[in-house]
Scaffold this motif. Sequence first.
Motif, PDB file in Angstrom:
ATOM      1  N   GLY A  19      -0.297   0.998  -4.832  1.00  0.00           N
ATOM      2  CA  GLY A  19      -0.900   0.098  -3.974  1.00  0.00           C
ATOM      3  C   GLY A  19      -2.004  -0.126  -4.310  1.00  0.00           C
ATOM      4  O   GLY A  19      -2.952  -0.524  -3.560  1.00  0.00           O
ATOM      5  N   GLU A  20      -2.707  -0.384  -5.594  1.00  0.00           N
ATOM      6  CA  GLU A  20      -3.697  -0.159  -5.892  1.00  0.00           C
ATOM      7  C   GLU A  20      -4.193  -1.707  -6.764  1.00  0.00           C
ATOM      8  O   GLU A  20      -3.501  -1.881  -7.671  1.00  0.00           O
ATOM      9  N   PRO A  21      -4.990  -2.518  -6.328  1.00  0.00           N
ATOM     10  CA  PRO A  21      -5.181  -3.906  -7.147  1.00  0.00           C
ATOM     11  C   PRO A  21      -5.998  -3.222  -8.686  1.00  0.00           C
ATOM     12  O   PRO A  21      -6.541  -2.403  -8.735  1.00  0.00           O
ATOM     13  N   GLN A  22      -5.524  -4.182  -9.636  1.00  0.00           N
ATOM     14  CA  GLN A  22      -6.109  -3.848 -10.934  1.00  0.00           C
ATOM     15  C   GLN A  22      -7.378  -4.187 -10.703  1.00  0.00           C
ATOM     16  O   GLN A  22      -8.053  -5.240 -10.413  1.00  0.00           O
ATOM     17  N   PRO A  23      -8.240  -3.066 -11.455  1.00  0.00           N
ATOM     18  CA  PRO A  23      -9.885  -3.101 -11.402  1.00  0.00           C
ATOM     19  C   PRO A  23     -10.315  -4.119 -12.293  1.00  0.00           C
ATOM     20  O   PRO A  23      -9.868  -4.625 -13.072  1.00  0.00           O
ATOM     21  N   ASN A  24     -11.762  -4.752 -11.766  1.00  0.00           N
ATOM     22  CA  ASN A  24     -12.222  -5.605 -12.473  1.00  0.00           C
ATOM     23  C   ASN A  24     -12.932  -4.901 -13.416  1.00  0.00           C
ATOM     24  O   ASN A  24     -13.055  -3.716 -13.858  1.00  0.00           O
ATOM     25  N   ALA A  25     -13.676  -5.681 -14.372  1.00  0.00           N
ATOM     26  CA  ALA A  25     -14.253  -5.147 -15.520  1.00  0.00           C
ATOM     27  C   ALA A  25     -15.460  -4.176 -15.293  1.00  0.00           C
ATOM     28  O   ALA A  25     -15.651  -3.155 -15.999  1.00  0.00           O
ATOM     29  N   SER A  26     -16.063  -4.301 -14.295  1.00  0.00           N
ATOM     30  CA  SER A  26     -17.272  -3.423 -13.749  1.00  0.00           C
ATOM     31  C   SER A  26     -16.647  -2.069 -13.193  1.00  0.00           C
ATOM     32  O   SER A  26     -17.037  -1.098 -13.091  1.00  0.00           O
ATOM     33  N   GLY A  27     -15.232  -1.966 -12.694  1.00  0.00           N
ATOM     34  CA  GLY A  27     -14.886  -0.919 -12.247  1.00  0.00           C
ATOM     35  C   GLY A  27     -15.225  -0.456 -10.938  1.00  0.00           C
ATOM     36  O   GLY A  27     -14.819   0.457 -10.190  1.00  0.00           O
ATOM     37  N   ARG A  28     -16.098  -1.406 -10.053  1.00  0.00           N
ATOM     38  CA  ARG A  28     -16.393  -1.013  -8.869  1.00  0.00           C
ATOM     39  C   ARG A  28     -15.490  -1.333  -7.840  1.00  0.00           C
ATOM     40  O   ARG A  28     -15.366  -0.532  -6.750  1.00  0.00           O
ATOM     41  N   LEU A  29     -14.672  -2.135  -8.341  1.00  0.00           N
ATOM     42  CA  LEU A  29     -13.215  -2.215  -7.093  1.00  0.00           C
ATOM     43  C   LEU A  29     -12.659  -1.255  -7.137  1.00  0.00           C
ATOM     44  O   LEU A  29     -11.956  -0.636  -6.164  1.00  0.00           O
ATOM     45  N   THR A  30     -12.393  -0.570  -8.254  1.00  0.00           N
ATOM     46  CA  THR A  30     -11.661   0.818  -8.233  1.00  0.00           C
ATOM     47  C   THR A  30     -12.316   1.912  -7.438  1.00  0.00           C
ATOM     48  O   THR A  30     -11.596   2.774  -6.862  1.00  0.00           O
ATOM     49  N   ASP A  31     -13.559   1.999  -7.622  1.00  0.00           N
ATOM     50  CA  ASP A  31     -14.295   3.105  -6.885  1.00  0.00           C
ATOM     51  C   ASP A  31     -14.018   2.680  -5.290  1.00  0.00           C
ATOM     52  O   ASP A  31     -13.908   3.524  -4.575  1.00  0.00           O
ATOM     53  N   VAL A  32     -14.261   1.418  -5.188  1.00  0.00           N
ATOM     54  CA  VAL A  32     -14.120   1.181  -3.522  1.00  0.00           C
ATOM     55  C   VAL A  32     -12.618   1.396  -3.203  1.00  0.00           C
ATOM     56  O   VAL A  32     -12.552   1.848  -1.949  1.00  0.00           O
ATOM     57  N   TRP A  33     -11.702   0.946  -4.071  1.00  0.00           N
ATOM     58  CA  TRP A  33     -10.382   1.073  -3.515  1.00  0.00           C
ATOM     59  C   TRP A  33     -10.099   2.770  -3.329  1.00  0.00           C
ATOM     60  O   TRP A  33      -9.527   3.121  -2.438  1.00  0.00           O
ATOM     61  N   ALA A  34     -10.648   3.594  -4.189  1.00  0.00           N
ATOM     62  CA  ALA A  34     -10.185   4.924  -4.230  1.00  0.00           C
ATOM     63  C   ALA A  34     -10.978   5.477  -3.151  1.00  0.00           C
ATOM     64  O   ALA A  34     -10.115   6.285  -2.366  1.00  0.00           O
ATOM     65  N   ALA A  35     -12.140   5.194  -2.454  1.00  0.00           N
ATOM     66  CA  ALA A  35     -12.575   5.682  -1.526  1.00  0.00           C
ATOM     67  C   ALA A  35     -11.830   5.231  -0.083  1.00  0.00           C
ATOM     68  O   ALA A  35     -11.545   6.114   0.543  1.00  0.00           O
ATOM     69  N   ALA A  36     -11.414   3.903  -0.368  1.00  0.00           N
ATOM     70  CA  ALA A  36     -10.446   3.544   0.840  1.00  0.00           C
ATOM     71  C   ALA A  36      -9.390   4.534   0.961  1.00  0.00           C
ATOM     72  O   ALA A  36      -8.731   4.758   1.873  1.00  0.00           O
ATOM     73  N   VAL A  37      -8.632   4.702  -0.267  1.00  0.00           N
ATOM     74  CA  VAL A  37      -7.485   5.500  -0.179  1.00  0.00           C
ATOM     75  C   VAL A  37      -7.710   6.853   0.437  1.00  0.00           C
ATOM     76  O   VAL A  37      -7.024   7.360   1.030  1.00  0.00           O
ATOM     77  N   ALA A  38      -8.771   7.521  -0.295  1.00  0.00           N
ATOM     78  CA  ALA A  38      -9.019   8.859   0.278  1.00  0.00           C
ATOM     79  C   ALA A  38      -9.308   8.924   1.758  1.00  0.00           C
ATOM     80  O   ALA A  38      -8.858   9.835   2.513  1.00  0.00           O
ATOM     81  N   VAL A  39     -10.013   7.911   2.238  1.00  0.00           N
ATOM     82  CA  VAL A  39     -10.251   7.998   3.928  1.00  0.00           C
ATOM     83  C   VAL A  39      -8.871   7.718   4.571  1.00  0.00           C
ATOM     84  O   VAL A  39      -8.693   8.316   5.617  1.00  0.00           O
ATOM     85  N   ASP A  40      -8.330   6.947   4.165  1.00  0.00           N
ATOM     86  CA  ASP A  40      -6.959   6.706   4.536  1.00  0.00           C
ATOM     87  C   ASP A  40      -5.900   7.803   4.652  1.00  0.00           C
ATOM     88  O   ASP A  40      -5.227   8.281   5.616  1.00  0.00           O
TER      89      ASP A  40
END
Length: 568
Positions: free
Chosen positions: A417-438
């Motif tokens: 359920g993870e969007p493909q990250p953008n080039a900077s990878g920041r979206l991946t970090d934010v999404w990973a944090a959201a997954v951990a909190v959830d």
Amino acid sequence: MTGPARAEVAALRNLLFPELGHPVVDPASLDADRLARAAQRNRAPLAITHGPQADALRSDPALGRLIDDHRERLAWWSERFGAVADAWAAEGVPTVLIKAAGFFPYTSDNVDALVPADGVPAAVDALRSLGYRECPSLREPFKRYFKQVRDADSFGLPVHLHTEVAWINRFLPGARVLAGAERLSPDHTFLGPSPADIALITLGHAVYEDKELKLRDVLYAYRAAERGVDWDDLRAMARAWGWEAGWDVALHLLARGIDILDLKPLVPEEESARAGQVELRDEGAREGEARDIDTSFPLRLPKVRGKLMHFAKTWTDPTLALPARAAETALLARFAAQVKITKYRPPRTVIVAVSGPDGGGKTTLAHDLSARLRDLGVEPAYHWQRAGTSPALTALRRLVRKARPQHARTDADDRAGEPQPNASGRLTDVWAAAVAVDLVGRLWWQVTSGRVRGGVHIFDRFTVDGAADMVLLYDTDARKPLLRVSPNADLSVLVLPPPQGWPDPPPPDQTEGDAGPVYEAESARFDVVVEQAERDALVRDLAVRVLDLYDPQREKGLHPETVPSAGR
């Protein structure tokens, strides 16, 4: 028989009362499956049958096999309980089989054994030494339920350990039954009740516990009456314990059953007429066949009347003081609502976490353990989750997708359920944090709500599995923060994949990559580590450990056996 009767009932009558000389039912008119169902519904002890009807049934292979099956069951139960009786005798604990009447009561769902209250600790220790474990959710006042879980046949003989003759409330004092006990037969070392106590126990159980009179009940009470009972004394005993009204109903049903079966009347007419006309309950429709309730067995009381009689027994019991009557009424109400956890202790909770790499067999183990616990009388709750798949994150993922240009996706992305990250990878970090909190939030919610409800909760995937998902899906090692803030399990099990590796093809929910290093690094956190699952032995051992954790005897405080007597 009076009135129309099915051939199966007539055949069972002839088997149980061969001395009456009724015409033999032709085996050609009998269906083996219907006869087996009728025998099961009526708990008819076919193992002890003999005479012309039994000989006739043996001419048919299927019908003869039915009798042989009963005899094999009788031999198995007698042998298994013999080990229990020997262990109790070695500890000096006397015991009476309260549902026995001249033979071992193998047609019951369990063996009901009465022991003195001061002999319970030694009896329980002996049971545990034989591999028995208590099923705490089936505990009642004056009665505890044990099953043998360390057994080659998966489960051994179930035993109900009584300290009084009671079905929630007491109907007979245990001391009376123990004092009057006698050998079942010259060939038996087991003890059973006296004829008078057989009649009281059988008819009281039929009316108040089963709410129906079976052919076995007629057999027991009839044989007891043949040996000689004082009906006035039996009535006086029922009156002394508050169930004279139920005794009247029981005698009325017994007289009706004797009349239906064309047996010699043994119940005085003035005794059986005291209850007046008793309306029966017709359940023949559940089998899709017509059923004449006046000529077919069991003879069933309406459920509402049976429950009301139980409440009335409590309020007319002269052995109970007013506070004890109120407490017992509340307990009856809880059982009537099918609440299994006794009111005398708070619900105990056991959290079981089953973890491991995908394909290792943890889901199979979790389901097998759930099934085994159900057989032991404990209904577990099952929980499954994967990091990033909650409804909240699914909705957030859809919003992110709409705000971003289309891109190619992989199967792993869809599973996580993870969007493909953008080039900077920041979206991946934010999404990973959201997954951990959830993930942590869901675990705390499920564990906390489970502890409030009580019972056993089995988690298929727990904190370490979420940390492994974070490594595989987001290349983020979040083990330390996740393990620091996540809830703990009472019993944690790590299931590693078999030596041959992953199955081919892999399971549909398996993440890509090797999570083995994560589990190896955290293996010291687990109570049980399974490298090569041996299913039967493993599930039995885990069931024993769960029951040990769930056993209310580990808690201090009042036991159900002692609380009701406090108001007496």
